[in-house]
Design a protein around this motif. Structure first.
Motif, PDB file in Angstrom:
ATOM      1  N   LYS A  81      50.276  44.322  41.645  1.00 59.83           N
ATOM      2  CA  LYS A  81      51.389  44.755  40.802  1.00 59.83           C
ATOM      3  C   LYS A  81      52.749  44.357  41.366  1.00 59.83           C
ATOM      4  CE  LYS A  81      48.809  48.710  39.005  1.00 59.83           C
ATOM      5  NZ  LYS A  81      48.649  50.186  39.013  1.00 59.83           N
ATOM      6  N   LYS A  82      52.748  43.724  42.513  1.00 57.54           N
ATOM      7  CA  LYS A  82      54.010  43.285  43.108  1.00 57.54           C
ATOM      8  C   LYS A  82      54.685  42.229  42.252  1.00 57.54           C
ATOM      9  CE  LYS A  82      52.432  44.118  47.857  1.00 57.54           C
ATOM     10  NZ  LYS A  82      52.075  43.507  49.155  1.00 57.54           N
ATOM     11  N   TYR A  83      53.880  41.514  41.462  1.00 60.21           N
ATOM     12  CA  TYR A  83      54.425  40.447  40.630  1.00 60.21           C
ATOM     13  C   TYR A  83      54.135  40.732  39.164  1.00 60.21           C
ATOM     14  CZ  TYR A  83      55.100  38.251  45.093  1.00 60.21           C
ATOM     15  OH  TYR A  83      55.506  38.012  46.381  1.00 60.21           O
ATOM     16  N   PRO A  84      55.142  40.653  38.322  1.00 61.70           N
ATOM     17  CA  PRO A  84      55.022  41.079  36.915  1.00 61.70           C
ATOM     18  C   PRO A  84      53.893  40.397  36.148  1.00 61.70           C
ATOM     19  CG  PRO A  84      57.311  40.672  37.481  1.00 61.70           C
ATOM     20  CD  PRO A  84      56.497  40.197  38.638  1.00 61.70           C
ATOM     21  N   VAL A  95      51.579  30.762  55.950  1.00 61.81           N
ATOM     22  CA  VAL A  95      51.627  31.460  54.665  1.00 61.81           C
ATOM     23  C   VAL A  95      51.488  32.959  54.929  1.00 61.81           C
ATOM     24  CG1 VAL A  95      50.475  31.875  52.461  1.00 61.81           C
ATOM     25  CG2 VAL A  95      50.701  29.544  53.331  1.00 61.81           C
ATOM     26  N   GLU A  96      52.386  33.750  54.349  1.00 60.73           N
ATOM     27  CA  GLU A  96      52.287  35.205  54.442  1.00 60.73           C
ATOM     28  C   GLU A  96      51.704  35.735  53.137  1.00 60.73           C
ATOM     29  OE1 GLU A  96      55.074  39.203  54.949  1.00 60.73           O
ATOM     30  OE2 GLU A  96      55.922  37.221  55.347  1.00 60.73           O
ATOM     31  N   PRO A  97      50.457  36.182  53.150  1.00 56.46           N
ATOM     32  CA  PRO A  97      49.834  36.651  51.904  1.00 56.46           C
ATOM     33  C   PRO A  97      50.453  37.956  51.420  1.00 56.46           C
ATOM     34  CG  PRO A  97      48.394  37.086  53.765  1.00 56.46           C
ATOM     35  CD  PRO A  97      49.554  36.306  54.306  1.00 56.46           C
ATOM     36  N   SER A  98      50.323  38.218  50.136  1.00 55.42           N
ATOM     37  CA  SER A  98      50.794  39.493  49.601  1.00 55.42           C
ATOM     38  C   SER A  98      49.842  40.620  49.986  1.00 55.42           C
ATOM     39  CB  SER A  98      50.948  39.416  48.086  1.00 55.42           C
ATOM     40  OG  SER A  98      49.772  38.912  47.479  1.00 55.42           O
ATOM     41  N   LEU A  99      48.609  40.265  50.338  1.00 54.53           N
ATOM     42  CA  LEU A  99      47.629  41.235  50.832  1.00 54.53           C
ATOM     43  C   LEU A  99      46.696  40.518  51.798  1.00 54.53           C
ATOM     44  CD1 LEU A  99      46.593  44.242  50.353  1.00 54.53           C
ATOM     45  CD2 LEU A  99      44.810  43.190  48.960  1.00 54.53           C
ATOM     46  N   SER A 100      46.487  41.120  52.963  1.00 56.23           N
ATOM     47  CA  SER A 100      45.646  40.500  53.987  1.00 56.23           C
ATOM     48  C   SER A 100      44.447  41.399  54.292  1.00 56.23           C
ATOM     49  CB  SER A 100      46.450  40.260  55.265  1.00 56.23           C
ATOM     50  OG  SER A 100      45.668  39.613  56.238  1.00 56.23           O
ATOM     51  N   ILE A 101      43.244  40.849  54.114  1.00 56.65           N
ATOM     52  CA  ILE A 101      42.009  41.591  54.363  1.00 56.65           C
ATOM     53  C   ILE A 101      41.350  41.022  55.616  1.00 56.65           C
ATOM     54  CG2 ILE A 101      39.754  42.252  53.452  1.00 56.65           C
ATOM     55  CD1 ILE A 101      40.881  41.791  50.638  1.00 56.65           C
ATOM     56  N   LEU A 102      41.177  41.866  56.628  1.00 58.48           N
ATOM     57  CA  LEU A 102      40.550  41.457  57.879  1.00 58.48           C
ATOM     58  C   LEU A 102      39.103  41.930  57.907  1.00 58.48           C
ATOM     59  CD1 LEU A 102      40.792  40.289  60.790  1.00 58.48           C
ATOM     60  CD2 LEU A 102      41.419  42.604  61.521  1.00 58.48           C
ATOM     61  N   LEU A 103      38.191  41.002  58.185  1.00 57.91           N
ATOM     62  CA  LEU A 103      36.770  41.323  58.266  1.00 57.91           C
ATOM     63  C   LEU A 103      36.291  41.270  59.717  1.00 57.91           C
ATOM     64  CD1 LEU A 103      35.332  39.184  55.307  1.00 57.91           C
ATOM     65  CD2 LEU A 103      36.338  41.473  55.223  1.00 57.91           C
ATOM     66  N   SER A 104      35.378  42.166  60.035  1.00 57.86           N
ATOM     67  CA  SER A 104      34.710  42.152  61.330  1.00 57.86           C
ATOM     68  C   SER A 104      33.314  42.713  61.102  1.00 57.86           C
ATOM     69  CB  SER A 104      35.483  43.006  62.346  1.00 57.86           C
ATOM     70  OG  SER A 104      34.920  42.875  63.645  1.00 57.86           O
ATOM     71  N   GLU A 127      56.160  33.694  45.680  1.00 60.11           N
ATOM     72  CA  GLU A 127      56.303  34.673  44.601  1.00 60.11           C
ATOM     73  C   GLU A 127      55.071  34.573  43.708  1.00 60.11           C
ATOM     74  OE1 GLU A 127      59.987  34.369  42.557  1.00 60.11           O
ATOM     75  OE2 GLU A 127      61.189  34.767  44.336  1.00 60.11           O
ATOM     76  N   ALA A 128      53.971  34.918  44.295  1.00 58.75           N
ATOM     77  CA  ALA A 128      52.673  34.858  43.624  1.00 58.75           C
ATOM     78  C   ALA A 128      51.737  35.811  44.342  1.00 58.75           C
ATOM     79  CB  ALA A 128      52.115  33.437  43.652  1.00 58.75           C
ATOM     80  N   ASN A 129      50.710  36.245  43.638  1.00 56.88           N
ATOM     81  CA  ASN A 129      49.706  37.118  44.241  1.00 56.88           C
ATOM     82  C   ASN A 129      48.759  36.280  45.094  1.00 56.88           C
ATOM     83  OD1 ASN A 129      50.603  39.533  42.934  1.00 56.88           O
ATOM     84  ND2 ASN A 129      49.691  38.770  41.048  1.00 56.88           N
ATOM     85  N   VAL A 130      48.865  36.449  46.388  1.00 56.96           N
ATOM     86  CA  VAL A 130      48.060  35.676  47.333  1.00 56.96           C
ATOM     87  C   VAL A 130      47.302  36.656  48.221  1.00 56.96           C
ATOM     88  CG1 VAL A 130      48.065  33.995  49.197  1.00 56.96           C
ATOM     89  CG2 VAL A 130      49.716  33.778  47.322  1.00 56.96           C
ATOM     90  N   ILE A 131      45.989  36.635  48.125  1.00 62.63           N
ATOM     91  CA  ILE A 131      45.144  37.505  48.949  1.00 62.63           C
ATOM     92  C   ILE A 131      44.486  36.659  50.032  1.00 62.63           C
ATOM     93  CG2 ILE A 131      43.131  39.021  49.011  1.00 62.63           C
ATOM     94  CD1 ILE A 131      43.675  39.821  46.176  1.00 62.63           C
ATOM     95  N   ILE A 159      48.186  30.943  36.879  1.00 56.34           N
ATOM     96  CA  ILE A 159      47.310  31.556  37.882  1.00 56.34           C
ATOM     97  C   ILE A 159      47.805  32.970  38.198  1.00 56.34           C
ATOM     98  CG2 ILE A 159      46.556  31.462  40.292  1.00 56.34           C
ATOM     99  CD1 ILE A 159      46.631  28.415  40.085  1.00 56.34           C
ATOM    100  N   ASP A 160      46.889  33.932  38.137  1.00 55.72           N
ATOM    101  CA  ASP A 160      47.235  35.322  38.453  1.00 55.72           C
ATOM    102  C   ASP A 160      47.104  35.632  39.934  1.00 55.72           C
ATOM    103  OD1 ASP A 160      47.726  36.485  35.770  1.00 55.72           O
ATOM    104  OD2 ASP A 160      45.628  35.948  35.425  1.00 55.72           O
ATOM    105  N   VAL A 161      46.097  35.033  40.579  1.00 54.05           N
ATOM    106  CA  VAL A 161      45.868  35.340  41.985  1.00 54.05           C
ATOM    107  C   VAL A 161      45.239  34.138  42.684  1.00 54.05           C
ATOM    108  CG1 VAL A 161      43.627  36.412  41.429  1.00 54.05           C
ATOM    109  CG2 VAL A 161      44.755  36.962  43.600  1.00 54.05           C
ATOM    110  N   ILE A 162      45.696  33.895  43.909  1.00 50.97           N
ATOM    111  CA  ILE A 162      45.133  32.842  44.756  1.00 50.97           C
ATOM    112  C   ILE A 162      44.428  33.515  45.927  1.00 50.97           C
ATOM    113  CG2 ILE A 162      45.639  30.870  46.245  1.00 50.97           C
ATOM    114  CD1 ILE A 162      48.126  30.370  44.523  1.00 50.97           C
ATOM    115  N   LEU A 163      43.159  33.193  46.115  1.00 44.56           N
ATOM    116  CA  LEU A 163      42.363  33.762  47.195  1.00 44.56           C
ATOM    117  C   LEU A 163      42.291  32.760  48.346  1.00 44.56           C
ATOM    118  CD1 LEU A 163      39.423  35.207  45.030  1.00 44.56           C
ATOM    119  CD2 LEU A 163      41.481  36.406  45.827  1.00 44.56           C
TER     120      LEU A 163
END
Length: 343
Positions: free
Chosen positions: A338-341, A148-157, A37-41, A134-138
């Protein structure tokens, strides 16, 4: 495929079965993937290194700092000689924290929290216990770290070697099958040419759609900031280049285009520099009356050598620039947070 890739193809099939089975266990919930329950990118790739994860993490750090957010980075700390969870401090080195985390620690100091842990699922609770604001963990290089299932997943190529043209290890450089791209919330092709045409972007997007039908797709190019000195001597006309990163090509090409390069030393990613190697390079610098230019990642280690600090030594900071409007990318970042207040 080349002849050697054909020879290795049976091993790639075995590797494919192993990675597919592992991912299947996560997909059917037979292996646990924790969603905090945290912003995890999460920022990662399907390939083995060299896609520009660190510049993307750095881009996000700067963005969140501009919004006065409390930021933490968490990575494995590849190459460090310590184990377990470790919170970065001013006394750390690349040997205790790892190359990339040490870049963030040295660059941002107490502006952010920098942590390393082999098990991110253990590292995140430690971070939140240390600072509940902490607002966000990168998460750096965590695409295959499915515990770990991130709240947002960015894939690079990369633009030059996109995942949809690559093959599984050991035939190619993919850590898992191309279909793994479906887990991404955002896909970004890095190291593209500055003048990449709209038509070429459309072609790459169309090919990506075979593996992810609807993820937003972006393109970035590399930009270099002015040289930063870590030696006491003045700059010189001639350059000795040193690159110990996964993909030296862009860095070497930039040096050749902007300086009179007399020697370029290529080392493997996360190379552990030895005194005799540096002594030899110092001799070559003196012979050519040249300055040393290296990457920011290599500076983390090379800056510790006393015989370089008295010479003409510089590192070249790197950053990413979006091709097109980056505001769409940042809106996706903001919406996810914004998923987490707390955000």
């Amino acid at each position: 495929m080349t002849w050697w890739q054909l020879i290795l193809f049976p091993f790639a099939l075995i590797y494919d079965l192993i990675t597919r089975f592992r991912n299947h266990l996560f997909n059917i919930k037979q292996r646990t993937s924790i969603k905090f329950e945290a912003n995890v990118i999460g920022v990662g790739n399907l390939e083995v290194g060299g896609t520009g994860k660190s510049p993307m993490i750095d881009f996000l750090i700067q963005y969140f700092l501009s919004k006065n957010r409390e930021i933490a980075t968490l990575s494995r700390g590849y190459g460090r000689k310590t184990r377990g969870f470790r919170l970065g401090s001013s006394s750390d080195t690349a040997a205790t924290l790892g190359d990339e985390p040490m870049i963030y620690q040295k660059k941002y100091k107490d502006q952010i929290l920098v942590a390393v842990a082999e098990a991110r699922a253990i590292g995140i609770p430690y971070l939140l216990a240390h600072n509940n604001d902490i607002d966000v963990i990168l998460l750096d290089d965590a695409y295959q770290h499915r515990s770990v299932e991130p709240s947002l997943s960015i894939l690079l190529s990369t633009y030059k070697n996109p995942f949809f043209d690559d093959f599984l290890l050991p035939t190619g450089r993919l850590r898992e099958a191309r279909q793994g791209a479906r887990r991404a919330d955002i896909i970004c092709f890095t190291k593209a040419p500055v003048d990449m045409s709209d038509e070429e972007q459309k072609q790459m997007i169309a090919r990506t759609r075979s593996y992810h039908p609807n993820a937003p797709i972006f393109f970035t190019h590399i930009a270099y900031a002015p040289l930063i000195s870590f030696g006491t001597a003045k700059a010189k006309q001639k350059v000795i280049g040193i690159g110990g990163i996964a993909d030296n090509q862009v860095f070497e090409s930039y040096l050749n285009s902007n300086f009179e390069v007399v020697e370029f030393y290529k080392f493997t990613d996360h190379h552990d520099y030895k005194a005799d190697e540096i002594n030899k390079i110092v001799e070559v610098m003196a012979h050519h009356e040249a300055m040393l230019v290296t990457t920011e990642k290599d500076f983390i280690k090379l800056g510790d050598f006393k015989n370089l600090r008295t010479k003409s030594c510089f590192y070249l900071p790197i950053e990413i620039k979006f091709i097109g409007d980056q505001s769409n990318f940042l809106k996706l970042i903001d919406d996810a947070m914004k998923k987490y207040p707390k955000y």
